[in-house]
Design a protein around this motif. Structure first.
Motif, PDB file in Angstrom:
ATOM      1  N   ILE A 271       0.845  -1.197   0.000  1.00 24.40           N
ATOM      2  CA  ILE A 271       0.000   0.000   0.000  1.00 24.40           C
ATOM      3  C   ILE A 271       0.877   1.243   0.000  1.00 24.40           C
ATOM      4  CG2 ILE A 271      -1.785   1.287   1.227  1.00 24.40           C
ATOM      5  CD1 ILE A 271      -2.783  -1.337   2.365  1.00 24.40           C
ATOM      6  N   SER A 272       0.579   2.161  -0.888  1.00 23.64           N
ATOM      7  CA  SER A 272       1.274   3.444  -0.949  1.00 23.64           C
ATOM      8  C   SER A 272       0.239   4.494  -1.363  1.00 23.64           C
ATOM      9  CB  SER A 272       2.441   3.376  -1.946  1.00 23.64           C
ATOM     10  OG  SER A 272       3.202   4.560  -1.906  1.00 23.64           O
ATOM     11  N   SER A 273       0.708   5.655  -1.792  1.00 24.63           N
ATOM     12  CA  SER A 273      -0.223   6.712  -2.205  1.00 24.63           C
ATOM     13  C   SER A 273       0.478   7.679  -3.138  1.00 24.63           C
ATOM     14  CB  SER A 273      -0.768   7.467  -0.983  1.00 24.63           C
ATOM     15  OG  SER A 273       0.287   8.137  -0.307  1.00 24.63           O
ATOM     16  N   TRP A 274      -0.324   8.446  -3.862  1.00 22.22           N
ATOM     17  CA  TRP A 274       0.215   9.541  -4.664  1.00 22.22           C
ATOM     18  C   TRP A 274      -0.730  10.726  -4.569  1.00 22.22           C
ATOM     19  CZ3 TRP A 274      -0.463   8.826 -10.665  1.00 22.22           C
ATOM     20  CH2 TRP A 274      -1.766   8.449 -10.948  1.00 22.22           C
ATOM     21  N   GLY A 275      -0.171  11.928  -4.755  1.00 23.86           N
ATOM     22  CA  GLY A 275      -0.955  13.147  -4.606  1.00 23.86           C
ATOM     23  C   GLY A 275      -1.375  13.718  -5.943  1.00 23.86           C
ATOM     24  N   LEU A 276      -2.166  14.774  -5.889  1.00 24.26           N
ATOM     25  CA  LEU A 276      -2.602  15.447  -7.101  1.00 24.26           C
ATOM     26  C   LEU A 276      -1.392  15.993  -7.846  1.00 24.26           C
ATOM     27  CD1 LEU A 276      -5.701  17.400  -5.726  1.00 24.26           C
ATOM     28  CD2 LEU A 276      -5.680  15.259  -7.016  1.00 24.26           C
ATOM     29  N   GLY A 277      -1.348  15.750  -9.138  1.00 23.11           N
ATOM     30  CA  GLY A 277      -0.233  16.197  -9.955  1.00 23.11           C
ATOM     31  C   GLY A 277       0.921  15.223 -10.016  1.00 23.11           C
ATOM     32  N   ASP A 278       0.911  14.177  -9.180  1.00 28.22           N
ATOM     33  CA  ASP A 278       1.980  13.182  -9.213  1.00 28.22           C
ATOM     34  C   ASP A 278       1.845  12.299 -10.452  1.00 28.22           C
ATOM     35  OD1 ASP A 278       2.855  14.204  -6.855  1.00 28.22           O
ATOM     36  OD2 ASP A 278       2.254  12.479  -5.620  1.00 28.22           O
ATOM     37  N   ARG A 279       2.977  11.738 -10.842  1.00 28.61           N
ATOM     38  CA  ARG A 279       3.004  10.835 -11.989  1.00 28.61           C
ATOM     39  C   ARG A 279       3.576   9.485 -11.579  1.00 28.61           C
ATOM     40  NH1 ARG A 279       5.112  14.748 -17.010  1.00 28.61           N
ATOM     41  NH2 ARG A 279       3.198  16.018 -17.099  1.00 28.61           N
ATOM     42  N   LEU A 280       3.124   8.445 -12.267  1.00 26.01           N
ATOM     43  CA  LEU A 280       3.570   7.093 -11.992  1.00 26.01           C
ATOM     44  C   LEU A 280       4.028   6.481 -13.311  1.00 26.01           C
ATOM     45  CD1 LEU A 280       3.575   5.532  -9.288  1.00 26.01           C
ATOM     46  CD2 LEU A 280       1.507   4.361 -10.078  1.00 26.01           C
ATOM     47  N   LEU A 281       5.299   6.080 -13.375  1.00 23.18           N
ATOM     48  CA  LEU A 281       5.869   5.492 -14.588  1.00 23.18           C
ATOM     49  C   LEU A 281       6.030   3.992 -14.398  1.00 23.18           C
ATOM     50  CD1 LEU A 281       7.208   5.769 -17.403  1.00 23.18           C
ATOM     51  CD2 LEU A 281       9.391   6.025 -16.204  1.00 23.18           C
ATOM     52  N   LEU A 282       5.376   3.212 -15.261  1.00 22.27           N
ATOM     53  CA  LEU A 282       5.511   1.765 -15.285  1.00 22.27           C
ATOM     54  C   LEU A 282       6.272   1.382 -16.550  1.00 22.27           C
ATOM     55  CD1 LEU A 282       2.899   2.452 -13.546  1.00 22.27           C
ATOM     56  CD2 LEU A 282       2.129   0.156 -14.100  1.00 22.27           C
ATOM     57  N   PHE A 283       7.148   0.391 -16.459  1.00 20.56           N
ATOM     58  CA  PHE A 283       7.980   0.033 -17.601  1.00 20.56           C
ATOM     59  C   PHE A 283       8.380  -1.429 -17.516  1.00 20.56           C
ATOM     60  CE2 PHE A 283      10.501   1.751 -14.176  1.00 20.56           C
ATOM     61  CZ  PHE A 283      11.514   0.813 -14.008  1.00 20.56           C
ATOM     62  N   THR A 284       8.786  -1.984 -18.649  1.00 25.90           N
ATOM     63  CA  THR A 284       9.332  -3.337 -18.671  1.00 25.90           C
ATOM     64  C   THR A 284      10.848  -3.259 -18.673  1.00 25.90           C
ATOM     65  OG1 THR A 284       9.141  -3.388 -21.088  1.00 25.90           O
ATOM     66  CG2 THR A 284       7.315  -4.298 -19.821  1.00 25.90           C
ATOM     67  N   ASP A 285      11.500  -4.410 -18.479  1.00 25.31           N
ATOM     68  CA  ASP A 285      12.947  -4.377 -18.309  1.00 25.31           C
ATOM     69  C   ASP A 285      13.707  -4.086 -19.596  1.00 25.31           C
ATOM     70  OD1 ASP A 285      12.685  -6.736 -19.685  1.00 25.31           O
ATOM     71  OD2 ASP A 285      13.275  -8.029 -18.017  1.00 25.31           O
ATOM     72  N   GLY A 286      12.985  -3.971 -20.724  1.00 21.57           N
ATOM     73  CA  GLY A 286      13.644  -3.523 -21.945  1.00 21.57           C
ATOM     74  C   GLY A 286      14.204  -2.127 -21.815  1.00 21.57           C
ATOM     75  N   LEU A 287      13.745  -1.372 -20.815  1.00 19.39           N
ATOM     76  CA  LEU A 287      14.252  -0.021 -20.581  1.00 19.39           C
ATOM     77  C   LEU A 287      15.543  -0.048 -19.767  1.00 19.39           C
ATOM     78  CD1 LEU A 287      13.768   3.062 -20.820  1.00 19.39           C
ATOM     79  CD2 LEU A 287      12.474   2.919 -18.687  1.00 19.39           C
ATOM     80  N   ILE A 288      15.497  -0.648 -18.606  1.00 15.32           N
ATOM     81  CA  ILE A 288      16.636  -0.575 -17.693  1.00 15.32           C
ATOM     82  C   ILE A 288      17.723  -1.597 -18.012  1.00 15.32           C
ATOM     83  CG2 ILE A 288      15.321   0.436 -15.813  1.00 15.32           C
ATOM     84  CD1 ILE A 288      14.998  -2.339 -14.624  1.00 15.32           C
ATOM     85  N   GLU A 289      17.428  -2.581 -18.864  1.00 17.38           N
ATOM     86  CA  GLU A 289      18.437  -3.566 -19.233  1.00 17.38           C
ATOM     87  C   GLU A 289      19.021  -3.318 -20.621  1.00 17.38           C
ATOM     88  OE1 GLU A 289      16.968  -7.503 -18.708  1.00 17.38           O
ATOM     89  OE2 GLU A 289      16.720  -7.292 -16.531  1.00 17.38           O
TER      90      GLU A 289
END
Length: 371
Positions: A271-289
């Protein structure tokens, strides 16, 4: 289109100009015989121009070879006949190559059209915003000839919030695509029917276990976004999301990560949270690898500051450009990116169709590849 057409005309004219240059050199320079090289012109045309241009170049080369007897003074000699036959054979080969190339280009075009339809069905176009959350996504296949790969993402809205998944199927090709459809189907159904994100993850895992081979699995990140900004996240062997809040950016820690889908059966949400205006980036390992020629990994941290500096689409375009620059333009793994932003006020979905906003129902909404 006009520029492309001009370039084609210039290339075709250049081929005929090359033939003229060879003929001129054959006439002017004494003691050399360039007739056998006339056939290079239709061969070059077969690789770059249309079949019609290749045919014209072939006949022009044969005509020039026949006429060469006038300035080389060898009409009716065996050498003249041999040179003419050689150029004619080269012209015939060139026409065959041009016809074969054009047929394969048409077949490839049809295959790419089918692949694009499959991609649209698998990962539909991202809506601009839904339930107070804006979205953008990108999908890049490691194989230039294909649009569909083994990475996936999806967003579904339900009465209690919004649910996202991003995942990476082990392997490539059609088996990976098939398993991708299995995971997406299970997620779309489970997200609507199960109130707990843990049960949605379990449904996806069961689907993978039924359909996957003995060594197949899927890494996945599931995120449940509640209207008050609460985030419930499950990582099944997948990298955590990046939270962009104000000027800061950091990975959201997953307290109890699980093995990939197809291996794990029980899941616990963080459990976590984010505020108004926050962004969440989801990615696969093709990015970091992704690695450059020196085997150095792409550093996502170096680009954190850019992820909050522009519109979502601009952010992803810039990130993709940096990645291509790092690897030299050749990706070695599929890549999926999904970014979400919590808007100041909840809003009804606005999808973009042909550049014009259109309304859509607030039922289950599929999210997929961005343009």
């Amino acid at each position: 289109m006009r520029t492309c057409g001009s370039a084609v005309v210039a290339a075709d004219g250049g081929l005929l100009g090359l033939l003229g240059l060879l003929v001129a050199a054959d006439v002017v320079i004494p003691g050399i015989d360039l007739t056998g090289f006339y056939g290079l012109v239709p061969l070059l045309a077969s690789a770059t121009s249309s079949t019609l241009v290749t045919v014209v170049a072939g006949f022009a080369a044969v005509a020039a070879a026949v006429a060469s007897g006038a300035w080389d003074r060898w009409f009716d000699t065996g050498q003249h006949v041999a040179a003419g036959v050689l150029v004619a054979v080269q012209g015939a080969v060139a026409i065959y190559v041009a016809v074969t190339r054009r047929r394969r280009e048409r077949e490839l075009g049809r295959a790419r059209a089918v692949a694009e339809v499959a991609q649209r069905a698998l990962l539909p176009v991202v809506p601009a915003a839904v339930d107070g959350i804006a979205f953008a996504a990108r999908y890049l296949s490691a194989t230039a000839e294909t649009l569909v790969g083994g990475d996936l993402y999806e967003v579904v809205t339900v009465s209690g919030g919004t649910r996202m998944i991003i995942g990476d199927v082990k392997g490539k090709g059609l088996p990976a695509v098939r398993l991708t459809t299995v995971v997406l189907g299970a997620f779309r159904e489970g997200a609507v029917h199960y109130p707990e994100i843990e049960r949605v993850a379990a449904a996806c895992a069961r689907a993978v276990s039924r359909e996957a081979g003995a060594e197949d699995f899927v890494t996945a990140l599931l995120v449940d976004i509640e209207p008050d900004g609460t985030l419930r996240m499950i990582s099944a062997g997948h990298p955590p999301p990046i939270l962009l809040s104000g000027d800061s950016a950091r990975p959201l820690a997953i307290i109890e990560p699980s093995p990939p889908l197809g291996i794990a059966e029980d899941f616990t949400a963080t459990i976590s949270s984010w505020g108004l205006g926050d962004r969440l980036l989801l990615f696969t390992d093709g990015l970091i690898e992704a690695r450059d020629s020196n085997r150095t990994f792409f550093s996502l941290e170096d680009h954190f500051s850019e992820l909050a500096a522009a519109t979502l689409d601009t952010v992803l375009d810039a990130l993709v450009a940096h990645l291509h620059g790092h690897v030299g333009g050749n990706l070695h793994d599929d890549l999926a990116l999904l970014i979400a932003e919590r808007l100041p006020a909840p809003g009804r979905m606005i999808a973009v169709s042909g550049g014009l906003p259109v309304s859509a129902p607030e039922s289950a909404i599929s999210v997929g590849q961005g343009e």
